[in-house]
Design an enzyme around this catalytic site. Structure first.
Site, PDB file in Angstrom:
ATOM      1  N   ASP A   2      -6.463  -3.739  -0.837  1.00  0.00           N
ATOM      2  CA  ASP A   2      -7.199  -3.818  -2.495  1.00  0.00           C
ATOM      3  C   ASP A   2      -8.250  -3.267  -3.007  1.00  0.00           C
ATOM      4  O   ASP A   2      -8.321  -2.369  -2.285  1.00  0.00           O
ATOM      5  CB  ASP A   2      -7.677  -5.594  -1.950  1.00  0.00           C
ATOM      6  CG  ASP A   2      -8.216  -6.391  -2.845  1.00  0.00           C
ATOM      7  OD1 ASP A   2      -8.144  -5.988  -4.206  1.00  0.00           O
ATOM      8  OD2 ASP A   2      -8.926  -7.338  -2.634  1.00  0.00           O
ATOM      9  N   ASN A  60       0.472 -11.855 -10.391  1.00  0.00           N
ATOM     10  CA  ASN A  60       0.129 -10.551 -10.482  1.00  0.00           C
ATOM     11  C   ASN A  60       0.874 -10.788 -11.843  1.00  0.00           C
ATOM     12  O   ASN A  60       0.041  -9.695 -12.728  1.00  0.00           O
ATOM     13  CB  ASN A  60       0.265  -9.530  -9.496  1.00  0.00           C
ATOM     14  CG  ASN A  60      -0.743  -8.684  -8.220  1.00  0.00           C
ATOM     15  OD1 ASN A  60       0.185  -8.300  -7.478  1.00  0.00           O
ATOM     16  ND2 ASN A  60      -1.734  -9.741  -8.923  1.00  0.00           N
TER      17      ASN A  60
HETATM   18  C1  FPP Z   1      -4.806  -4.663  -5.640  1.00  0.00           C
HETATM   19  O1  FPP Z   1      -6.100  -3.481  -6.079  1.00  0.00           O
HETATM   20  C2  FPP Z   1      -3.811  -3.732  -5.303  1.00  0.00           C
HETATM   21  C3  FPP Z   1      -3.048  -4.543  -6.112  1.00  0.00           C
HETATM   22  C4  FPP Z   1      -2.182  -5.541  -6.662  1.00  0.00           C
HETATM   23  C5  FPP Z   1      -1.577  -3.777  -6.633  1.00  0.00           C
HETATM   24  C6  FPP Z   1      -1.024  -2.541  -5.583  1.00  0.00           C
HETATM   25  C7  FPP Z   1      -0.061  -1.272  -5.529  1.00  0.00           C
HETATM   26  C8  FPP Z   1      -0.342   0.368  -5.157  1.00  0.00           C
HETATM   27  C9  FPP Z   1      -1.273   0.216  -3.875  1.00  0.00           C
HETATM   28  C10 FPP Z   1       0.318   0.717  -5.528  1.00  0.00           C
HETATM   29  C11 FPP Z   1       1.674   0.369  -5.906  1.00  0.00           C
HETATM   30  C12 FPP Z   1       2.976   0.539  -4.894  1.00  0.00           C
HETATM   31  C13 FPP Z   1       3.645   1.044  -4.595  1.00  0.00           C
HETATM   32  C14 FPP Z   1       4.458   0.448  -3.427  1.00  0.00           C
HETATM   33  C15 FPP Z   1       3.995   2.395  -5.383  1.00  0.00           C
HETATM   34  P1  FPP Z   1      -7.192  -4.039  -7.450  1.00  0.00           P
HETATM   35  O2  FPP Z   1      -6.057  -3.831  -8.573  1.00  0.00           O
HETATM   36  O3  FPP Z   1      -6.872  -5.931  -7.028  1.00  0.00           O
HETATM   37  O4  FPP Z   1      -7.925  -3.962  -7.463  1.00  0.00           O
HETATM   38  P2  FPP Z   1      -9.239  -4.766  -7.430  1.00  0.00           P
HETATM   39  O5  FPP Z   1      -9.490  -5.692  -6.819  1.00  0.00           O
HETATM   40  O6  FPP Z   1     -10.318  -3.411  -6.893  1.00  0.00           O
HETATM   41  O7  FPP Z   1      -9.302  -5.128  -8.611  1.00  0.00           O
END
Ligand code: FPP
Length: 247
Positions: free
Chosen positions: A25, A73
């Site tokens: 996250d 998501n």
């Molecule tokens: C949460 O951060 C992260 C995600 C919803 C996506 C996770 C994806 C990756 C690490 C990259 C892609 C993965 C692969 C396997 C290629 P957030 O966007 O919810 O952050 P925030 O809570 O600060 O908004």
């Protein structure tokens, strides 16, 4: 001795978790604090994932599962969803050879059939390439929700009951687990969540029943191999009782 070797020497190998799960996250917050687009945070997150998988390979971890895209998501803006899907596709294309050379066994958890045919083909190609590997079991949860996974398992068992293949009394924890996306994997020992929120967010609800939880304020793009080792060593000192009186 290289920095990597120094780090690996710090790992308490006597009590390694078998299965580590990570809620990656904070990509979005990391980017906006820096005046960047959220997509830059996700790109930076992929680099972190690469480093953490390398540690997992080097310490010979049995299983690593990461939460890449939840069933919720899809509610994000189209542009962000499209970017994440593009990242998966690029990641698979770029990394599959190296993962294969490192003997990684790749699996996807979740409703993969709802992705585009192109991504499904890439997932199929990458997982087929690695199907006979024997190293780290690396699982990417994509279009995944823990409740959804449990419901799908319940539906599969109910249809087996309805056609007389099994009887209701046959349904025990072992049979139930055999219908989960994670069938054959050990239960989650250590669940890590970055970026400060202290919740499980529908991740591996069945599998993390007795997981030790480890939360850090570090946002995923900044989560380092050093901090990963800190989490592993912290786990080594936990007193796990599984509902009993312990040792
Ligand atoms: C949460 O951060 C992260 C995600 C919803 C996506 C996770 C994806 C990756 C690490 C990259 C892609 C993965 C692969 C396997 C290629 P957030 O966007 O919810 O952050 P925030 O809570 O600060 O908004």
């Amino acid at each position: 001795m290289s920095v990597e070797d120094e780090l690996l020497k710090r790992v308490d190998k006597s009590k390694l978790p078998r299965h580590v799960a990570i809620i990656m996250d904070g990509n979005g917050r990391w980017a906006s604090y820096r005046g960047l687009l959220r997509s830059a945070g996700h790109s930076a997150g992929v680099k972190t994932l690469k480093k953490i998988l390398t540690v997992a390979v080097n310490i010979n971890l049995e299983a690593l599962t990461v939460y890449a895209f939840s069933t919720e998501n899809w509610k994000r803006p189209h542009s962000e969803v499209d970017f994440l899907l593009h990242l998966f596709s690029e990641y698979l294309e770029k990394e599959k050879r190296e993962m294969h050379e490192k003997n990684v066994q790749l699996r996807f958890l979740g409703r993969i059939e709802e992705f585009s045919a192109g991504i499904q083909n890439q997932i199929r190609d990458a997982t087929t390439l690695m199907k006979n590997n024997t190293g780290v079991k690396f699982n990417i949860a994509a279009n995944y929700g823990g409740q959804d996974e449990i419901l799908r398992a319940a539906q599969k068992l109910a249809s087996k009951v309805s056609i007389g293949k099994i009887s209701t009394r046959d349904i025990d924890a072992e049979l139930f687990e055999s219908e989960l996306d994670t069938h054959g994997l050990p239960p989650v020992d250590l669940l890590i969540r970055t970026s400060g929120d202290m919740r499980i967010s529908n991740f591996l609800l069945w599998q993390a029943a007795y997981a030790e939880l480890w939360f850090t304020n570090t946002q995923w793009p900044e989560f380092s191999p050093e901090e990963f080792v800190d989490a592993l060593n912290n786990f080594a000192n936990r007193d796990r009782r599984f509902g009993g009186l312990g040792s």
